[in-house]
Design a protein around this motif. Structure first.
Motif, short mmCIF file in Angstrom:
data_model
loop_
_atom_site.label_atom_id
_atom_site.label_comp_id
_atom_site.label_asym_id
_atom_site.label_seq_id
_atom_site.Cartn_x
_atom_site.Cartn_y
_atom_site.Cartn_z
N GLY A 208 39.81 5.66 58.84
CA GLY A 208 40.39 5.44 59.83
C GLY A 208 41.50 6.17 61.16
O GLY A 208 42.19 7.12 60.39
N SER A 209 41.96 4.86 61.80
CA SER A 209 42.98 5.49 63.06
C SER A 209 44.22 4.37 62.88
O SER A 209 43.93 2.85 63.83
CB SER A 209 42.26 5.62 64.49
N CYS A 210 45.24 5.08 62.71
CA CYS A 210 46.19 3.55 63.20
C CYS A 210 47.10 4.21 65.24
O CYS A 210 47.08 4.88 65.55
CB CYS A 210 47.69 4.04 62.41
N ILE A 211 46.98 3.01 65.32
CA ILE A 211 48.04 2.91 66.66
C ILE A 211 49.61 2.13 66.12
O ILE A 211 49.39 1.30 65.57
CB ILE A 211 47.23 2.27 68.09
N LEU A 212 50.94 3.00 66.64
CA LEU A 212 51.18 3.17 66.23
C LEU A 212 52.33 2.91 67.50
O LEU A 212 52.38 3.42 68.51
CB LEU A 212 52.56 3.87 65.27
N LYS A 213 54.29 2.24 67.58
CA LYS A 213 54.56 2.96 68.73
C LYS A 213 56.07 3.36 67.93
O LYS A 213 56.30 3.03 67.50
CB LYS A 213 54.88 1.11 69.54
N THR A 214 56.72 4.25 68.99
CA THR A 214 57.55 4.52 68.43
C THR A 214 58.78 5.23 69.36
O THR A 214 57.92 5.15 70.65
CB THR A 214 56.96 6.10 67.56
N GLU A 215 59.71 4.90 69.37
CA GLU A 215 61.72 5.54 70.22
C GLU A 215 61.08 7.12 69.98
O GLU A 215 61.57 7.67 68.79
CB GLU A 215 62.17 4.73 69.67
N THR A 216 61.11 8.10 71.03
CA THR A 216 61.53 9.22 71.20
C THR A 216 62.23 8.99 72.33
O THR A 216 63.08 8.85 73.38
CB THR A 216 60.09 10.28 71.70
N GLU A 217 63.56 10.03 72.16
CA GLU A 217 64.21 10.81 72.73
C GLU A 217 63.13 11.62 73.81
O GLU A 217 62.76 13.15 73.93
CB GLU A 217 65.78 11.92 72.49
N ASP A 218 63.74 11.43 75.44
CA ASP A 218 63.07 12.73 76.52
C ASP A 218 64.48 12.59 77.38
O ASP A 218 65.36 12.04 77.41
CB ASP A 218 62.32 11.41 77.06
N ILE A 219 63.71 13.79 77.56
CA ILE A 219 65.51 14.32 78.62
C ILE A 219 64.50 13.66 80.56
O ILE A 219 63.55 13.91 80.87
CB ILE A 219 64.61 15.65 78.99
N VAL A 220 65.68 13.02 81.22
CA VAL A 220 65.53 12.41 82.12
C VAL A 220 65.61 12.46 83.12
O VAL A 220 65.32 12.86 84.03
CB VAL A 220 65.64 10.36 82.11
N LYS A 221 66.97 13.53 83.04
CA LYS A 221 67.67 14.31 84.18
C LYS A 221 68.60 15.51 83.32
O LYS A 221 68.66 15.56 82.42
CB LYS A 221 68.54 14.18 84.83
N TYR A 222 69.14 16.27 84.64
CA TYR A 222 70.18 16.77 83.97
C TYR A 222 71.23 16.66 84.79
O TYR A 222 71.25 16.11 86.31
CB TYR A 222 69.39 18.09 84.34
N ASN A 223 72.36 16.49 83.88
CA ASN A 223 74.05 16.25 84.68
C ASN A 223 74.25 17.70 85.47
O ASN A 223 73.47 18.82 85.05
CB ASN A 223 74.94 15.89 83.97
#
Length: 525
Positions: A208-223
Motif C-alpha cells: 500500500g501507499s502512505c501520504i505524509l507531510k514533511t518539512e524540508t529546507e528549500d532555498i528561497v533566494k540568495y542574499n
C-alpha cells in the motif's frame, strides 16, 4: 437560512460531534469498484495506473485539508487521519466524511484523463466514506495495522487467483483451489508453479501507499553576498513501508509524533472485530422519512472564479438539476428532490433499507455520486469554460417522522429560496448600478418584501413574480408517468405508461401540488 414558521424542522437535526480525545480517521472506499474496474478494463490483479490515480487523489485531499496529517491506501480504499487537536468543522462526522469523499471524487474524475490518456470515463465513479473514532494512539496503530494486513492478504490472494485463471483454471476452480490456503501456501504456489517471487512484486501493490507531510529546507533566494537563504517548507510525499505501524517507521517523521503521538510497542496480533467496534455507527430511525441535504462547499468563491451570472446562472442551476435527476435514476429509493442555488435535498422513502439505513454510507454515497455527476456533466452546460479546480459538497441526513413535517421541511427550503432570491436580485441590481457591495448591504438591511419590490421597480422589474419561476421557486425533481401509447384514430389509448424523472418548478408549499401528485410520498388524495 431564512426565518419562517417552518423553522421548527431544524430541531430534528442531530449533533454528531466526535468528542475528544478520539482521533478521527475517514476511510473512503470505492462504490461497486469491481464493476467499475471491469468496465474500464483495469489490469488484473493490480492496475498500477489506477493505483497511481488513487495516490494522486489522496495527495490532493491531504493538501486540501491541512488537518489531515497521515493517509494510507491501497486498491480503491484510502484512510485519512486527522491531527488529534483538530476542530475541523467542529469535529462533526457528517461534515468531515462528506467533504473528504466529495473532494476525492471530484479530483478522481478531474484527473482521470491525466492517468488514462486513451480511456474514456464511461460512467461517473463514486465512493463511500465512514468515520472511525480511535480512542487512543494504540487504537489507531491497530487500525492501520489491520488495513495494511488486509492489503497484503487481498493482494496475495488476487495474484494467485489471476495466475491460476491465466493458466487455464475457471474462476470457480481457482476459488476452490485457494480455499483454506494460508499465506505460506500462496507464497509457495506463486513461486513453484508460476516462478513469481512475491517479494519482488511492486512494493505499492504489496504494502500500500502512505501520504505524509514533511518539512524540508528549500532555498528561497540568495542574499547580496550570494549565500542561499533557506526556509522550511511543507511537502507532501508518497512513501512505502513494510510495516507502517512499527516504531522505527513512525519515529522517522517528527510531525506524526507531534500531531498524533508515538507508538509505545510494536503491534503483533490484530483483532479486526475489536477495530470494527470503533466505527462511527449512526443508524437512522426506522419508518421515518430520510432527507439528505447537500450544499456546495465555498460556492461563493467557486461561482466567482467560474464567472457565474449574478444573482442566478441558469446554466449552473440546470447542471445541479441534471445531477439531481441522475441521483434519482441511480438510487431508486429516492422519491423526491428539491434544489435551489448550490443546495439540494433528497427524500428517501420511509421503508428504505438502503445500506441498512447507515447514515454515513447513505450520505457519502449520495454526495459522492452528485459530485461525480457535477464534474462529468460540467462540459454539457459550460462547453466553453474550463473547470478551474475540483468542486465539492458536504451533506447530512435528517429523519422526519411524518409526511406533514416532511412537507414543512420542503416548505422551509422553498421559503428560504424566495427570500434569498429576492434579496440577491436587489443586491446585484444595486451593485450593477454602481453601489459597492457594502453600500448595497446597508441599503437592504432591515427591508421587507414590499420595500424590496419597490426597489426592484427602480431597475425596471415592475413585478418580482415575472422573474423566471426556477429562480423564485427552485426546482422539484421526482418520478412521474409518461404516456407512451400511440393515440388511436378515435382519440383513445389503452393507458401504457413508463416512469421517468421530471424536473418542475412549482409551488410545493401549497397542498395543491401534493394533492395532484399523491404517489410521490404515498399521500392520500
Amino acid at each position: 437560512m431564512a426565518n419562517s414558521k417552518y423553522e421548527y424542522v431544524k430541531s430534528f437535526e442531530v449533533e454528531d460531534e466526535v468528542m475528544f480525545p478520539n482521533l478521527i480517521v475517514v476511510r473512503v472506499d470505492g462504490r461497486d469498484f469491481r464493476r467499475f474496474s471491469e468496465i474500464h478494463e483495469f489490469v488484473k490483479p493490480n492496475d498500477e495506473v489506477a493505483l497511481n490515480l488513487m495516490n494522486s487523489c489522496a495527495v490532493s485531499v491531504t493538501e486540501e485539508f491541512p488537518d489531515i496529517v497521515f493517509s494510507y491506501g491501497y486498491s480503491d480504499e484510502y484512510s485519512f487521519v486527522l491531527k488529534k487537536t483538530t476542530r475541523f468543522y467542529q469535529r462533526r462526522a457528517s461534515k468531515i466524511q462528506s467533504l473528504v469523499v466529495s473532494f476525492l471524487t471530484s479530483v478522481y474524475v478531474t484527473k482521470w484523463k491525466e492517468f488514462f490518456h486513451d480511456k474514456e470515463l464511461r460512467y461517473p465513479p463514486s465512493f463511500r466514506a465512514r468515520v472511525i473514532c480511535c480512542a487512543s494512539i494504540e487504537v489507531l496503530q491497530a487500525y492501520l495495522s489491520w488495513r495494511q494486513n488486509d492489503c497484503h492478504i487481498n493482494n496475495q490472494h488476487a495474484t494467485c487467483f489471476h495466475e491460476l485463471v491465466k493458466h487455464g483454471k475457471t474462476e470457480k476452480e481457482a476459488q476452490q483451489y485457494l480455499k483454506e490456503s494460508g499465506k505460506k501456501e500462496k507464497h509457495d504456489l506463486l513461486f513453484e508453479q508460476f516462478g513469481i517471487n512475491y517479494e519482488k512484486l511492486p512494493v505499492m501493490v504489496r504494502q500500500g501507499s502512505c501520504i505524509l507531510k514533511t518539512e524540508t529546507e528549500d532555498i528561497v533566494k540568495y542574499n547580496e553576498s550570494g549565500a542561499p537563504v533557506k526556509r522550511l517548507r511543507r511537502k507532501t510525499s508518497t512513501v512505502h513501508s513494510k510495516n507502517i505501524v512499527g516504531k522505527s517507521f513512525w519515529n522517522l517523521y517528527p510531525k506524526l509524533l507531534k500531531e498524533l503521538g508515538g507508538f509505545v510497542d510494536d503491534i503483533r496480533k490484530i483483532e479486526p472485530d475489536y477495530i470494527r467496534s470503533f466505527l462511527w455507527e449512526a443508524k437512522l430511525l426506522p419508518s421515518t422519512w430520510i432527507v439528505i441535504r447537500i450544499d456546495g462547499c465555498h460556492f461563493h468563491r467557486f461561482s466567482t472564479l467560474h464567472e457565474f451570472v449574478k444573482p442566478n446562472d441558469e446554466r449552473a442551476l440546470n447542471l445541479m438539476n441534471s445531477c439531481a435527476v441522475g441521483l434519482l435514476e441511480e438510487f431508486q429509493d429516492l422519491v423526491f428532490a428539491y434544489g435551489v442555488s448550490d443546495e439540494y435535498s433528497f427524500i428517501m422513502k420511509k421503508d428504505s433499507q438502503l445500506y441498512q439505513r447507515q447514515a454515513s454510507d447513505i450520505v457519502t454515497a449520495v454526495v459522492s455520486l452528485f459530485t461525480s455527476l457535477y464534474v462529468t456533466k460540467w462540459r454539457d452546460f459550460f462547453p466553453h469554460r474550463e473547470l478551474k479546480y475540483p468542486p465539492s459538497f458536504d451533506g447530512r441526513a435528517v429523519c422526519y417522522p411524518s409526511s406533514e413535517i416532511l412537507t414543512d421541511y420542503l416548505a422551509w427550503r422553498q421559503v428560504d429560496c424566495h427570500i434569498n432570491n429576492q434579496y440577491n436580485t436587489c443586491f446585484w441590481e444595486l451593485v450593477k448600478s454602481g453601489k459597492s457591495k457594502i453600500e448595497a448591504q446597508n441599503i437592504l438591511k432591515g427591508t421587507q418584501t414590499p420595500e424590496k419590490n419597490e426597489l426592484l421597480k427602480q431597475f425596471g422589474i415592475s413585478d418580482y413574480n415575472t422573474l423566471p419561476v426556477m429562480f423564485r421557486q427552485g426546482s422539484s425533481v421526482f418520478w412521474d408517468k409518461e404516456d407512451i401509447t400511440p393515440e388511436h384514430e378515435n382519440g383513445t389509448c389503452n393507458g401504457t405508461y413508463r416512469k421517468k424523472v421530471v424536473v418542475e418548478h412549482c409551488n410545493i408549499i401549497e397542498p395543491d401540488f401534493w394533492n395532484s401528485h399523491p404517489s410521490i410520498l404515498n399521500l392520500k388524495p
